[in-house]
Write a protein that holds these residues in place. Structure first.
Motif, PDB file in Angstrom:
ATOM      1  N   ASN A   1       0.823  -1.207   0.000  1.00  0.00           N
ATOM      2  CA  ASN A   1       0.000   0.000   0.000  1.00  0.00           C
ATOM      3  C   ASN A   1       0.858   1.257   0.000  1.00  0.00           C
ATOM      4  OD1 ASN A   1      -2.067   1.887   0.355  1.00  0.00           O
ATOM      5  ND2 ASN A   1      -2.244   1.504   2.537  1.00  0.00           N
ATOM      6  N   TRP A   2       1.804   1.331   0.931  1.00  0.00           N
ATOM      7  CA  TRP A   2       2.591   2.556   1.081  1.00  0.00           C
ATOM      8  C   TRP A   2       3.657   2.704   0.005  1.00  0.00           C
ATOM      9  CZ3 TRP A   2       0.763   6.328   3.869  1.00  0.00           C
ATOM     10  CH2 TRP A   2      -0.130   6.035   4.905  1.00  0.00           C
ATOM     11  N   LEU A   3       4.239   1.596  -0.462  1.00  0.00           N
ATOM     12  CA  LEU A   3       5.192   1.688  -1.570  1.00  0.00           C
ATOM     13  C   LEU A   3       4.485   2.166  -2.839  1.00  0.00           C
ATOM     14  CD1 LEU A   3       7.458  -1.488  -1.173  1.00  0.00           C
ATOM     15  CD2 LEU A   3       8.118   0.911  -0.875  1.00  0.00           C
ATOM     16  N   SER A   4       3.275   1.666  -3.071  1.00  0.00           N
ATOM     17  CA  SER A   4       2.509   2.098  -4.236  1.00  0.00           C
ATOM     18  C   SER A   4       2.110   3.564  -4.111  1.00  0.00           C
ATOM     19  CB  SER A   4       1.250   1.229  -4.392  1.00  0.00           C
ATOM     20  OG  SER A   4       1.591  -0.129  -4.555  1.00  0.00           O
ATOM     21  N   ASN A   5       1.741   3.970  -2.900  1.00  0.00           N
ATOM     22  CA  ASN A   5       1.409   5.370  -2.631  1.00  0.00           C
ATOM     23  C   ASN A   5       2.590   6.275  -2.967  1.00  0.00           C
ATOM     24  OD1 ASN A   5       1.258   7.890  -1.040  1.00  0.00           O
ATOM     25  ND2 ASN A   5      -0.599   7.019  -0.170  1.00  0.00           N
ATOM     26  N   PHE A   6       3.775   5.878  -2.509  1.00  0.00           N
ATOM     27  CA  PHE A   6       4.981   6.667  -2.763  1.00  0.00           C
ATOM     28  C   PHE A   6       5.307   6.686  -4.252  1.00  0.00           C
ATOM     29  CE2 PHE A   6       9.660   7.073  -3.010  1.00  0.00           C
ATOM     30  CZ  PHE A   6       9.792   8.308  -2.410  1.00  0.00           C
ATOM     31  N   ALA A   7       5.134   5.544  -4.926  1.00  0.00           N
ATOM     32  CA  ALA A   7       5.428   5.456  -6.354  1.00  0.00           C
ATOM     33  C   ALA A   7       4.533   6.383  -7.163  1.00  0.00           C
ATOM     34  CB  ALA A   7       5.268   4.015  -6.839  1.00  0.00           C
ATOM     35  N   VAL A   8       3.253   6.442  -6.806  1.00  0.00           N
ATOM     36  CA  VAL A   8       2.327   7.336  -7.508  1.00  0.00           C
ATOM     37  C   VAL A   8       2.756   8.793  -7.335  1.00  0.00           C
ATOM     38  CG1 VAL A   8      -0.027   8.241  -7.509  1.00  0.00           C
ATOM     39  CG2 VAL A   8       0.356   5.784  -7.435  1.00  0.00           C
ATOM     40  N   GLY A   9       3.084   9.169  -6.088  1.00  0.00           N
ATOM     41  CA  GLY A   9       3.513  10.541  -5.832  1.00  0.00           C
ATOM     42  C   GLY A   9       4.793  10.897  -6.572  1.00  0.00           C
ATOM     43  N   LEU A  10       5.672   9.920  -6.735  1.00  0.00           N
ATOM     44  CA  LEU A  10       6.955  10.162  -7.391  1.00  0.00           C
ATOM     45  C   LEU A  10       6.829  10.180  -8.914  1.00  0.00           C
ATOM     46  CD1 LEU A  10      10.027  10.449  -6.747  1.00  0.00           C
ATOM     47  CD2 LEU A  10      10.199   7.977  -7.090  1.00  0.00           C
ATOM     48  N   LEU A  11       6.039   9.257  -9.471  1.00  0.00           N
ATOM     49  CA  LEU A  11       6.013   9.066 -10.923  1.00  0.00           C
ATOM     50  C   LEU A  11       4.897   9.830 -11.634  1.00  0.00           C
ATOM     51  CD1 LEU A  11       6.667   5.208 -11.079  1.00  0.00           C
ATOM     52  CD2 LEU A  11       8.319   7.062 -11.358  1.00  0.00           C
ATOM     53  N   PHE A  12       3.819  10.153 -10.923  1.00  0.00           N
ATOM     54  CA  PHE A  12       2.682  10.768 -11.606  1.00  0.00           C
ATOM     55  C   PHE A  12       3.033  12.074 -12.312  1.00  0.00           C
ATOM     56  CE2 PHE A  12      -0.932  13.728 -11.547  1.00  0.00           C
ATOM     57  CZ  PHE A  12      -1.696  13.116 -12.526  1.00  0.00           C
ATOM     58  N   PRO A  13       3.820  12.983 -11.708  1.00  0.00           N
ATOM     59  CA  PRO A  13       4.152  14.213 -12.438  1.00  0.00           C
ATOM     60  C   PRO A  13       4.811  13.941 -13.791  1.00  0.00           C
ATOM     61  CG  PRO A  13       4.749  14.429 -10.130  1.00  0.00           C
ATOM     62  CD  PRO A  13       4.371  12.995 -10.339  1.00  0.00           C
ATOM     63  N   PHE A  14       5.654  12.898 -13.857  1.00  0.00           N
ATOM     64  CA  PHE A  14       6.312  12.566 -15.123  1.00  0.00           C
ATOM     65  C   PHE A  14       5.313  11.959 -16.116  1.00  0.00           C
ATOM     66  CE2 PHE A  14       9.549  12.281 -11.790  1.00  0.00           C
ATOM     67  CZ  PHE A  14      10.494  13.176 -12.275  1.00  0.00           C
ATOM     68  N   ILE A  15       4.412  11.107 -15.602  1.00  0.00           N
ATOM     69  CA  ILE A  15       3.391  10.501 -16.466  1.00  0.00           C
ATOM     70  C   ILE A  15       2.476  11.590 -17.029  1.00  0.00           C
ATOM     71  CG2 ILE A  15       1.390   8.944 -16.518  1.00  0.00           C
ATOM     72  CD1 ILE A  15       2.747   7.315 -14.321  1.00  0.00           C
ATOM     73  N   GLN A  16       2.069  12.516 -16.150  1.00  0.00           N
ATOM     74  CA  GLN A  16       1.172  13.583 -16.575  1.00  0.00           C
ATOM     75  C   GLN A  16       1.849  14.512 -17.580  1.00  0.00           C
ATOM     76  OE1 GLN A  16       1.235  17.109 -15.695  1.00  0.00           O
ATOM     77  NE2 GLN A  16      -0.656  17.419 -16.863  1.00  0.00           N
ATOM     78  N   SER A  17       3.122  14.816 -17.348  1.00  0.00           N
ATOM     79  CA  SER A  17       3.843  15.700 -18.243  1.00  0.00           C
ATOM     80  C   SER A  17       4.068  15.065 -19.601  1.00  0.00           C
ATOM     81  CB  SER A  17       5.151  16.078 -17.560  1.00  0.00           C
ATOM     82  OG  SER A  17       6.185  16.094 -18.356  1.00  0.00           O
ATOM     83  N   GLY A  18       4.272  13.743 -19.644  1.00  0.00           N
ATOM     84  CA  GLY A  18       4.531  13.078 -20.913  1.00  0.00           C
ATOM     85  C   GLY A  18       3.276  12.751 -21.697  1.00  0.00           C
ATOM     86  N   LEU A  19       2.200  12.371 -21.000  1.00  0.00           N
ATOM     87  CA  LEU A  19       0.990  11.910 -21.686  1.00  0.00           C
ATOM     88  C   LEU A  19      -0.161  12.910 -21.645  1.00  0.00           C
ATOM     89  CD1 LEU A  19       0.906   8.188 -20.466  1.00  0.00           C
ATOM     90  CD2 LEU A  19       1.801   9.073 -22.623  1.00  0.00           C
TER      91      LEU A  19
END
Length: 535
Positions: free
Chosen positions: A435-453
């Motif tokens: 749960n918490w690793l996935s939470n951290f991954a979303v917070g870390l990677l989402f800005p890059f996903i949003q910026s690219g797609l």
């Protein structure tokens, strides 16, 4: 009327020895059970939800505080990149604290018990509240960051200990509904953070520290009320071997004097695992008989965080603005998202024992796929069609509701249902870590996903929801109203474990007559303590 169509509260349940049939449903909701669930959730999952949303409203003022503190210390303003980094750490470090809490919860619940763990956890909450609320007065943004990580530890512990406690104090007929209390209070916490963050309340520059000071209130309520309620009767009977206290706990939570049926059910489980000590995470991962249960928990918890709800929160203000809503009005309109979230979670709690876990979980992911697809089209074309922003608003609310009716709470319920007493702490540790690793991954990677797609980023989340729904469709059995043994049997073939052997192990200790069982049970109890003589 067709008996099969009768309301569930009128369903007859197997009677205890020498007793008439007892009815499931409304009669299982004793006052103590309700108070325990509400108090436990208010001081635990409520605070998790509250701390997810509470930092949004005062973000501008907190960044200004960071800049002023930096300038006072070093004589120059902090550059934009450093300020962004400090703010990102402030937000995301909550997940790091949650991971720490999830890792340390297993030995804590074993040594102190479920209820006492919830009570002791308030030390973290109060400490965090004091640090964060006094950070402005002390002129130290480090206190705010430290408070966030400590608050994360509190959330990591509570999101494991609370579902464990609720699953162990509830009758199986309402286990799902009671388990959904965790999700309902997360939603209520998010909504409360939104309300208190309004400018008329604490959403002003001079008042934002109060938003963090409020955290003390739920903790104090829990500390005042929870000590008067019993510990988990399953923990008392199976791990502390204290039959007297376990019987009293069952009587308190079930609201009746004769709890022999419930005690015997738990003792039947203890006979299956009579030589089993509390298992470690590594031992649980190596146990073939629960292999697919563990995989299912990992999948559901991973999808719980990775299904894109955080992305929805990111886009909400922008979409409301595109729809022509006045920027000053947006914070009030945003309250509709918290309200929908709460109502959907309450609806799920009301129907979960009628519809079951499978339809709500798979159906929730399925609806999210549909609305993610529509939202992607709507956001892509909304500059060309004047009414599409309103469709985007509808999709946002629909995605939130779809999440909360199933994926938002049922993963916690399943984790409590899949495993026997000795395995449950390790299972919740695995679930919490994912749960918490996935939470951290979303917070870390989402800005890059949003910026690219850009707006197409929602297709990524639709794909995750599709993968989760497909897995659950083929693997997840229905667990509504089922005992641990019945759930284990449903997984037996997939785990490549002999069903006959499972049944032999489970029922070999139950072939004695009820008179022999009563005799053994009575002779093994001395001054309320269960001796090794219990079979």
């Amino acid at each position: 009327m067709d008996p099969a169509a009768a309301p569930e509260e009128d369903t007859l349940v197997a009677p205890a020895a020498g007793k008439g049939p007892r009815r499931a449903g409304k009669g299982n909701w004793s006052g103590s059970l309700i108070v325990a669930s509400l108090t436990g959730a208010f001081g635990s999952s409520f605070l998790y939800g509250y701390n997810l949303s509470v930092v949004n409203a005062p973000a501008v003022y907190i960044k200004k505080f960071y800049n002023e503190t930096w300038e006072r210390r070093y004589g120059f303003s902090v550059d934009e990149s450093t300020l962004t980094l400090l703010w990102s750490i402030t937000v995301s470090i909550f997940a790091i604290g949650g991971l720490v809490g999830a890792i340390i919860v297993t030995p804590i619940v074993k040594f102190f018990g479920r209820k006492c763990t919830l009570l002791l956890n308030n030390v973290f909450a109060v400490t965090a509240a004091l640090l964060m609320s006094l950070s402005l007065l002390a002129g130290s943004f480090e206190m705010l960051i430290l408070g966030r990580i400590i608050m994360g530890v509190d959330a990591g512990i509570s999101l494991s200990a609370l579902p464990m406690y609720l699953s162990e104090i509830s009758p199986k007929e309402i286990r799902g509904s009671l388990g959904q209390v965790t999700a309902i209070f997360i939603c209520v916490g998010v909504f409360t953070g939104q309300v208190l963050g309004l400018p008329e309340i604490f959403g002003k520059e001079s008042r934002w520290p109060y938003l963090f000071g409020v955290i003390i209130v739920p903790s104090l309520v829990q500390v005042v009320i929870l000590p008067f309620l019993p510990e988990s009767p399953r923990y008392l009977l199976l791990e502390k071997h204290n039959t007297s206290k376990a019987e009293k706990a069952f009587q308190t939570f079930l609201g009746k004097d004769d709890v022999s049926h419930e005690v015997e059910e738990v003792l039947a489980e203890s006979r299956v695992q009579r030589n089993t000590k509390l298992v470690s995470v590594l031992q649980l991962l190596k146990t073939r008989s629960v292999r697919w249960q563990v995989i299912t928990v990992v999948v559901t918890m991973g999808c719980y965080q990775l299904c894109g709800l955080n992305a929805i929160w990111y886009y909400t203000n922008n979409i409301f603005g595109e729809a022509g809503i006045n920027p000053e009005t947006i914070p009030y309109v945003t309250l509709s998202t918290g309200a929908v979230e709460t109502l959907a979670a309450v609806f799920s709690g009301l129907v979960i024992e009628r519809l079951g876990r499978r339809p709500l979980l798979i159906g929730g992911f399925g609806l999210m796929i549909v609305f993610f697809a529509i939202l992607t089209v709507s956001l892509t074309l909304q500059n060309n069609v004047h009414w599409l922003p309103y469709l985007s608003i509808f999709c946002i609310l629909a995605i939130i509701a779809s999440f909360c009716i199933g994926p938002g709470g049922i993963p916690f319920v399943l984790t409590g249902e899949f495993f026997q007493q000795s395995q449950r702490p390790a299972a919740f540790m695995i679930a919490g870590t994912v749960n918490w690793l996935s939470n951290f991954a979303v917070g870390l990677l989402f800005p890059f996903i949003q910026s690219g797609l850009q707006t197409y980023c929602f297709l990524v989340f639709a794909a995750i929801c599709f993968a989760g729904a497909t897995y659950l469709f083929f693997v997840l059995p229905e667990t509504k109203n089922k005992t641990l043994n019945e759930i284990s049997q449903a997984f037996a073939k997939r785990n490549k474990v002999s069903l006959e052997m499972q049944e032999m192990n489970h029922y070999s200790g139950e072939r004695k007559s009820s008179e022999e069982q009563d005799s053994n049970f009575t002779s093994s109890v001395d001054n309320g303590e269960t001796k090794k003589g219990i079979v």
